[in-house]
Design a protein around this motif. Structure first.
Motif, short mmCIF file in Angstrom:
data_model
loop_
_atom_site.label_atom_id
_atom_site.label_comp_id
_atom_site.label_asym_id
_atom_site.label_seq_id
_atom_site.Cartn_x
_atom_site.Cartn_y
_atom_site.Cartn_z
N LYS A 99 20.24 26.56 17.30
CA LYS A 99 19.35 25.74 17.28
C LYS A 99 17.80 26.50 16.60
O LYS A 99 17.24 25.84 15.83
N ARG A 100 17.62 27.66 16.77
CA ARG A 100 16.70 28.44 16.21
C ARG A 100 16.88 28.39 14.78
O ARG A 100 15.92 28.46 13.95
N ASN A 101 18.11 28.64 14.15
CA ASN A 101 18.23 28.76 12.91
C ASN A 101 18.11 27.30 12.13
O ASN A 101 17.91 27.33 10.82
N LYS A 102 17.97 26.45 13.08
CA LYS A 102 17.69 25.09 12.45
C LYS A 102 16.30 24.60 12.71
O LYS A 102 16.06 23.54 12.47
N SER A 103 15.39 25.70 13.03
CA SER A 103 14.01 25.13 13.22
C SER A 103 13.78 24.65 14.52
O SER A 103 12.55 23.89 14.79
N GLN A 104 14.79 24.24 15.35
CA GLN A 104 14.57 23.80 16.66
C GLN A 104 14.27 24.48 17.71
O GLN A 104 14.71 24.81 18.69
N TYR A 105 12.95 25.00 17.84
CA TYR A 105 12.57 26.25 18.52
C TYR A 105 12.19 26.02 19.98
O TYR A 105 12.50 26.69 20.89
N SER A 131 18.97 38.53 25.84
CA SER A 131 18.67 36.95 25.93
C SER A 131 16.90 37.00 26.28
O SER A 131 16.29 36.14 25.53
N LEU A 132 16.39 38.07 26.76
CA LEU A 132 14.90 38.24 26.77
C LEU A 132 14.16 38.15 25.17
O LEU A 132 13.52 37.75 24.76
N ASN A 133 14.93 39.03 24.34
CA ASN A 133 14.55 39.42 22.96
C ASN A 133 14.59 37.89 22.13
O ASN A 133 13.87 37.51 21.44
N ASN A 134 15.94 37.23 22.45
CA ASN A 134 15.99 36.00 21.83
C ASN A 134 14.79 34.74 22.27
O ASN A 134 14.34 34.25 21.50
N CYS A 139 9.63 32.13 21.01
CA CYS A 139 8.08 31.94 21.49
C CYS A 139 7.13 32.32 20.31
O CYS A 139 6.20 31.74 19.98
N ARG A 140 7.44 33.45 19.64
CA ARG A 140 6.65 33.95 18.41
C ARG A 140 6.94 32.68 17.36
O ARG A 140 5.86 32.30 16.68
N ARG A 141 8.11 32.13 17.16
CA ARG A 141 8.11 30.91 16.20
C ARG A 141 7.34 29.92 16.68
O ARG A 141 6.75 28.90 15.76
N LEU A 142 7.05 29.49 17.96
CA LEU A 142 6.21 28.49 18.80
C LEU A 142 4.75 29.08 18.50
O LEU A 142 4.10 28.28 19.12
N ASP A 143 4.42 30.38 18.29
CA ASP A 143 2.98 30.71 18.14
C ASP A 143 2.56 30.94 19.76
O ASP A 143 1.29 31.01 20.18
N LYS A 144 3.45 31.24 20.58
CA LYS A 144 3.21 31.43 22.04
C LYS A 144 3.43 33.00 22.02
O LYS A 144 4.22 33.75 22.62
N LEU A 145 2.29 33.77 21.74
CA LEU A 145 2.30 35.17 21.37
C LEU A 145 2.14 35.95 22.70
O LEU A 145 2.99 36.71 22.66
N GLN A 146 1.43 35.68 23.69
CA GLN A 146 1.30 36.31 24.83
C GLN A 146 2.75 36.05 25.51
O GLN A 146 3.36 37.03 26.21
N LYS A 147 3.60 34.91 25.77
CA LYS A 147 4.67 34.73 26.29
C LYS A 147 5.89 35.41 25.51
O LYS A 147 6.66 36.08 26.18
N ALA A 148 5.63 35.60 24.23
CA ALA A 148 6.62 36.30 23.34
C ALA A 148 6.40 37.79 23.84
O ALA A 148 7.52 38.53 24.12
N GLY A 176 5.56 45.04 17.57
CA GLY A 176 4.73 45.34 16.56
C GLY A 176 4.54 44.04 15.63
O GLY A 176 3.26 43.96 15.26
N ASN A 177 5.21 43.27 15.42
CA ASN A 177 4.96 41.85 14.71
C ASN A 177 4.05 41.34 15.34
O ASN A 177 3.22 40.70 14.74
N ILE A 178 4.02 41.01 16.69
CA ILE A 178 3.28 40.26 17.53
C ILE A 178 1.90 40.81 17.09
O ILE A 178 0.85 40.32 17.00
N GLN A 179 1.47 42.05 17.38
CA GLN A 179 0.43 43.08 17.03
C GLN A 179 -0.27 42.93 15.76
O GLN A 179 -1.22 42.59 15.37
N LEU A 180 0.70 42.66 14.91
CA LEU A 180 0.44 42.58 13.59
C LEU A 180 -0.07 41.24 13.14
O LEU A 180 -1.14 41.07 12.46
N SER A 181 0.47 40.25 13.68
CA SER A 181 -0.11 39.08 13.53
C SER A 181 -1.59 38.68 14.37
O SER A 181 -2.41 37.56 13.81
N GLU A 182 -1.64 39.48 15.35
CA GLU A 182 -3.08 39.59 15.98
C GLU A 182 -4.22 40.28 15.38
O GLU A 182 -5.21 40.52 15.76
#
Length: 652
Positions: A99-105, A131-134, A139-148, A176-182
């Protein structure tokens, strides 16, 4: 041995049909032959793994035909039947990633959260990390950065404890990517360097290339352009060695942007032209459209407006052909800036309007997709509940059968007590059937609350979207999805803990406050002698009265802000719940209702009154609702007090 024999059967079937494994996903006839053959295997955990293996191999076929992967569905069904949590976790991980590959986040996050739950149940640490990493990526794709961050940090802690390098690298790179985006560049550099070291030790060149590129972005964010260029070139060298066309395009574009920032325009153009050339080797043409846009921007800052517009137009033509709405929005925005810088304000305005048009279209599509995904989550939950109900009914049927057998033997052994025993048995059965009938009626009434509330909330979301309030709609939809999850969980039970019921009530009040533009405040006070984790309460029992107080009392109040107070206290063996509002009162509300010609009776109030009556009948305990009109000394209405008395139930 069983797994090997199953694989042998599948391999034999491949040869028999004359289809090689690498291309079988393109042959629908073969796919369904294989599906039938696996269905004939004995249902066990090895067969579940075969379903999962075939789901991966047939993923391209089902994605290409826009169909659900039946192999995954079979794996989930069999795992549920076998009560095999590891299989369920693996299947939901595959389904979420698809579903993520189809942008259905939203769907992806829901499925990966299920995977986490079953991985915890299976006590499989590696599967739990995955599972946690997935879920973190979703959540990163949904901009839920703290939850991610929370998901990836939990995965990192477990992975480090068990020494799982792969998941350590994934979690570290993601953090690292989360911190980069922040904009936390220094912290992100530490993460990327650590991940790079691990990838080097594991001899994973692709991981090394990704982390080198990420380090380049972090250094560029700090303004250290030479260091950024050095890392981009190192990443490019690895991608060229791997013949990774997509990686090369990303590196060329990054180098072009870095040299443009250095105002070394000839070198920047050289790299952007290289990106454009390599794009021919990449299937996803969005990279080519991006390259046209980047070259146009580079020419525009050099005041070569005519040349820039030529590249912008090529990017627009390509994006129109492939339907890249996001790229069209960005390209028209860049074109508008170019026209503005050249003094052609009319054309700048026209390009800006087109950019905004595509932006609105993207937002509308996202809102529609989010609603569709929420409906899909609801349908999946409902299906799971039906499966659990069927399993429960099957177990109850088996228990009843055993009970009847024991009863028959008991009758044979105690013929003398036939008359007395039969009398008590019939009496007991009638009482049980009467109680079960009342409980079924109660369950039926409780189930009516979901569609009643869902209809009102979806109407509000619809209003926000049509009024073009995308941010409010998004906020409302996020809270609504969490509330729906709580309601779906809570309404599976006759009683839920008081803290869960109050959590859903707070979410509901927040949604109603948004819906009513903040015309009222609310307070929830629980007596100090109540431990809300231990006290039980019927789910959704307070919500209809709260809803009635808001929509018949508070929304019509104009002279001052509305106030809603909810109190919970214990009186002996009774739980007393009070709902007090400072609205216009029942008499005035009925006058307004009559003036508007409304004859509708609240479904929620009627259903809840029925539930309370059944609770009183089933438990033979005090359960009632009393509505009191509040007045000031002059006899003017000052609001309404609803007192709900329920039997006090406790977990222990």
């Amino acid at each position: 041995m069983l797994l090997m024999s199953i694989r042998s059967v599948c391999s034999w079937l491949l040869l028999f049909l004359g289809v090689v494994p690498g291309v079988f996903a393109q042959d629908s006839l073969f796919t369904y032959h294989l599906l039938d053959s696996v269905r004939q295997l004995r249902p066990d955990t090895s067969t579940v793994r075969i379903w999962l293996e075939e789901s991966r191999r047939t993923a391209a076929y089902f994605d290409g035909h826009k169909k659900e992967n039946v192999f995954l569905q079979e794996a989930i069904a069999m795992s549920q039947e076998l009560k095999y949590p590891q299989g369920l976790s693996m299947a939901y991980n595959e389904l979420g990633t698809s579903k993520r590959n189809k942008s259905q986040y939203i769907l992806a996050e829901d499925y990966h959260e299920r995977a986490i739950k079953y991985a915890q149940e299976a006590r499989d640490s590696v599967l739990l990390c995955q599972s946690l990493n997935n879920a973190g990526v979703d959540c990163r794709r949904l901009d839920k950065l703290q939850k991610a961050f929370d998901y990836h940090f939990a995965a990192l802690q477990i992975a480090e404890k068990i020494g799982n390098i792969k998941n350590i690298c994934v979690a570290t790179n993601s953090i690292g990517n989360i911190q980069l985006s922040e904009g936390k560049y220094e912290l992100s550099i530490e993460r990327f360097q650590h991940a790079l070291k691990l990838e080097e030790e594991s001899n994973n060149p692709l991981g090394m290339a990704i982390n080198l590129g990420n380090l380049g972005y972090a250094y560029q964010g700090l303004g250290k352009l030479d260091l950024a260029i050095q890392h981009y070139k190192s990443s490019l060298a690895i991608n060229e060695k791997l013949k990774n066309a997509t990686g090369k395009v990303i590196c060329f574009n990054a180098l072009g942007a870095a040299f443009q920032e250095k105002k070394d325009y000839p070198t920047a153009m050289e790299y952007l032209q290289k990106a454009l050339q390599v794009n021919d080797q990449v299937d996803d043409k969005v990279h080519m459209a991006e390259s046209y846009m980047n070259i146009g921007k580079l020419l525009s800052v050099q005041n070569k407006h005519e040349e820039a517009r030529g590249f912008f137009q090529q990017g627009i033509t390509l994006s129109n052909y492939w339907g890249f709405k996001s790229m069209l929005m960005d390209t028209y925005k860049a074109l508008a800036l170019d026209y503005k810088n050249s003094g052609d304000f009319q054309k700048s305005l026209e390009a800006t309007e087109k950019s905004l048009l595509y932006k609105d279209s993207i937002l509308n599509e996202k809102a529609a997709m989010a609603l569709n995904q929420m409906q899909a989550i609801y349908d999946v939950d409902r299906k799971d509940n039906q499966i659990r109900t069927l399993q429960h009914d099957k177990m109850v049927g088996e228990l009843r059968t055993k009970r009847n057998v024991v009863f028959i033997f008991a009758l044979a052994a105690f013929l003398i007590m036939l008359t007395v025993g039969g009398f008590f048995y019939i009496r007991h059965r009638n009482l049980e059937e009467n109680k079960q009938t009342l409980q079924l009626e109660l369950r039926s009434l409780r189930s009516q609350m979901n569609p009643h509330f869902i209809f009102n909330s979806l109407s509000s979301i619809h209003r926000y979207i049509w009024s073009n309030n995308q941010e409010e709609a998004s906020d409302y939809l996020t809270k609504f999805s969490k509330l729906m999850r709580l309601i779906l969980d809570n309404t599976q039970h006759t009683f839920v803990s008081l803290n869960k019921e109050l959590e859903s009530l707070r979410l509901y009040l927040d949604l109603e406050s948004l819906r009513c533009n903040g015309i009222f405040d609310y307070r929830i006070k629980v007596a100090s002698d109540i431990h809300d984790e231990e006290v039980l309460i019927p789910p959704m029992i307070l919500q209809p009265y709260v809803e009635n107080a808001i929509w018949h009392g508070l929304v019509h109040k104009s002279n001052e802000k509305g106030q809603l107070d909810i109190g919970i206290r214990l009186e002996g063996r009774s739980l007393v719940c009070t709902i007090t509002d400072n609205g216009i009162g029942r008499k005035r509300a009925m006058e307004i209702k009559a003036r508007k010609g409304k004859t509708h009776t609240s479904v929620g109030m009627k259903v809840t009154q029925g539930r309370i009556d059944l609770i009183r009948k089933i438990n033979n305990k005090d359960a009632s609702v009393v509505v009191t009109d509040l007045e000031d000394p002059g006899g003017e209405p000052t609001g309404t007090l609803v007192t709900i008395i329920l039997p006090a139930e406790f977990i222990f």
